[in-house]
Design an enzyme around this catalytic site. Structure first.
Site, PDB file in Angstrom:
ATOM      1  N   TYR A 126       2.496  -4.302   3.623  1.00  0.00           N
ATOM      2  CA  TYR A 126       1.642  -3.986   4.764  1.00  0.00           C
ATOM      3  C   TYR A 126       0.641  -5.067   5.152  1.00  0.00           C
ATOM      4  O   TYR A 126      -0.012  -4.949   6.194  1.00  0.00           O
ATOM      5  CB  TYR A 126       0.930  -2.659   4.509  1.00  0.00           C
TER       6      TYR A 126
ATOM      7  N   PHE B 130      -2.006  10.749   0.034  1.00  0.00           N
ATOM      8  CA  PHE B 130      -1.552  11.512   1.200  1.00  0.00           C
ATOM      9  C   PHE B 130      -0.211  10.991   1.663  1.00  0.00           C
ATOM     10  O   PHE B 130       0.219   9.936   1.251  1.00  0.00           O
ATOM     11  CB  PHE B 130      -2.588  11.454   2.340  1.00  0.00           C
TER      12      PHE B 130
END
Length: 409
Positions: A123, A409
């Site tokens: 990322y 999450f």
């Protein structure tokens, strides 16, 4: 071959989710986890990449509020469920989904995007920097004692049913999240996450247990844990696996850890997600018997540089001009003057001469106060254009406590 990128519809969800599971090894999630994720999925924030009728890519986001230095909670996109089919790699599908997603985040007026990465190397090219870390440790119960602060003996402990105590424990969580940057304010539905206890993921451990710490009838802390029983030639080698421990003051925290290290027939206590400056490190009698390890946790991406830098406070007064590089979100590129202190900040476009040059990835890494700009400068990732600017700004970007993400999450 044309790939159709579109917002997920409900009738496509099963195929979309099947692709996600396949990309992560093909092992289905336990039913109770899948039900929770189905309930929490925001369809208008979910993207599918389709090759004809086949789903070959997934990405989604949750609408969060993230604690930033100063105690403010800033709306942010919690990027999640990102995958590309192994048959369709290196065709630009991931880049296309990241492009669509960050454009959507900007349109929603969210200054930040955050994620936890299964592969941290992915990322950075999209502007994400590692902004929080987590500590893991394995404490040898028999060889380590807790040097408890005054008032620890005034805390009483008792077992409680996990479900029956959930509401009171959630109230403790809500009181603690603003004390550390990086924590998430849980919106309705997310309080179910820490209660998940599928037998398939216990690895032979006990069902989740809960112990409450109380003082004069007030709940001041709790710990949820499992016990994995084992022995060698009838000698117990069992271990306690801490799921979540939280307390409102040092005495309550010490009381909970003292309990964990004193449970009969256990040899070790494992905790896999603590802040890197957790108070336990200063309470244990022998840190070498704690097998401390560290890894990356939350990655942060500034989607709106000006709004993000204005939203937090700064440890010391700062007045600096950044030259920001951001090829993926070019609206951030250019010069920004940040002026701020412990009371607030402003960040606006400027034509003044730059004093520090860096990419948006470095701003993300430093944003919550974990990685210092000075450390990034030593790695050649921040260039100082005015002598003294790097040290001054690095100190201002710090945090009195280490940022931390309590749950994924």
């Amino acid at each position: 071959m044309t790939i159709d990128l579109r917002t997920l519809s409900r009738d496509e969800h099963d195929r979309w989710y099947a692709q996600l599971m396949l990309a992560f090894g093909g092992v289905p999630e336990p039913p109770q986890e899948q039900r929770l994720m189905d309930d929490l999925t925001e369809f208008d924030r979910s993207i599918g990449a389709w090759d004809g009728a086949a789903c070959v890519g997934t990405a989604s986001a949750f609408s969060y509020r993230v604690a930033v230095p100063g105690g403010t909670f800033l709306p942010a996109a919690g990027v999640t469920m990102v995958s590309v089919a192994a048959t369709h790699r290196r065709r630009g599908i991931l880049s296309s989904m990241m492009r669509r997603q960050l454009d959507d985040v900007r349109e929603r007026g969210e200054a930040l995007a955050v994620l936890t990465a299964s592969e941290p190397a992915i990322y950075g090219r999209f502007g994400y920097g590692i902004a929080t870390r987590q500590l893991a440790l394995t404490v040898e119960s028999a060889r380590v004692r807790i040097e408890a602060p005054e008032g620890t003996d005034e805390v009483s402990l008792r077992f409680a049913d996990v479900t029956e105590a959930a509401e009171r424990c959630e109230a403790v969580y809500a009181r603690t999240i603003g004390t550390r940057p990086g924590n998430l304010a849980r919106s309705p539905g997310w309080e179910r996450l820490p209660l998940l206890d599928p037998p398939e993921e216990r690895d032979g451990s006990s069902p989740m247990q809960c112990v409450l710490a109380e003082r004069a009838g007030e709940l001041v802390g709790f710990v949820r844990f499992h016990i994995k029983l084992s022995s060698e030639w009838s000698v117990p080698t069992s271990r306690i696996r801490v799921r979540h421990i939280s307390a409102l003051d040092p005495a309550a925290y010490a009381a909970l850890w003292r309990f964990l290290l004193s449970v009969d027939l256990t040899e070790f206590v494992e905790a896999r997600n603590l802040p890197v400056d957790d108070p336990l490190l200063s309470m244990v009698s022998d840190i070498r018997r704690c097998a401390v390890r560290m890894r990356d946790s939350m990655h942060v991406r500034l989607v709106d540089v000006g709004a993000a830098l204005e939203a937090r406070t700064y440890l010391t007064p700062v007045d600096v001009v950044f030259e920001v590089e951001d090829a993926f979100c070019p609206w951030n590129a250019g010069r920004w003057r940040l002026t701020g202190d412990a009371k607030g900040a402003s960040c606006e476009r400027t034509d003044d001469a730059p004093e520090l040059s860096l990419s948006v990835r470095e701003l993300g890494a430093a944003y919550l106060g974990d990685t210092s700009l000075a450390a990034l400068g030593a790695a050649g990732r921040v260039r100082e254009l005015r002598q003294g600017a790097l040290t001054e700004t690095s100190v201002a970007f710090g945090s009195a406590v280490a940022p931390w993400l309590q749950h994924g999450f």
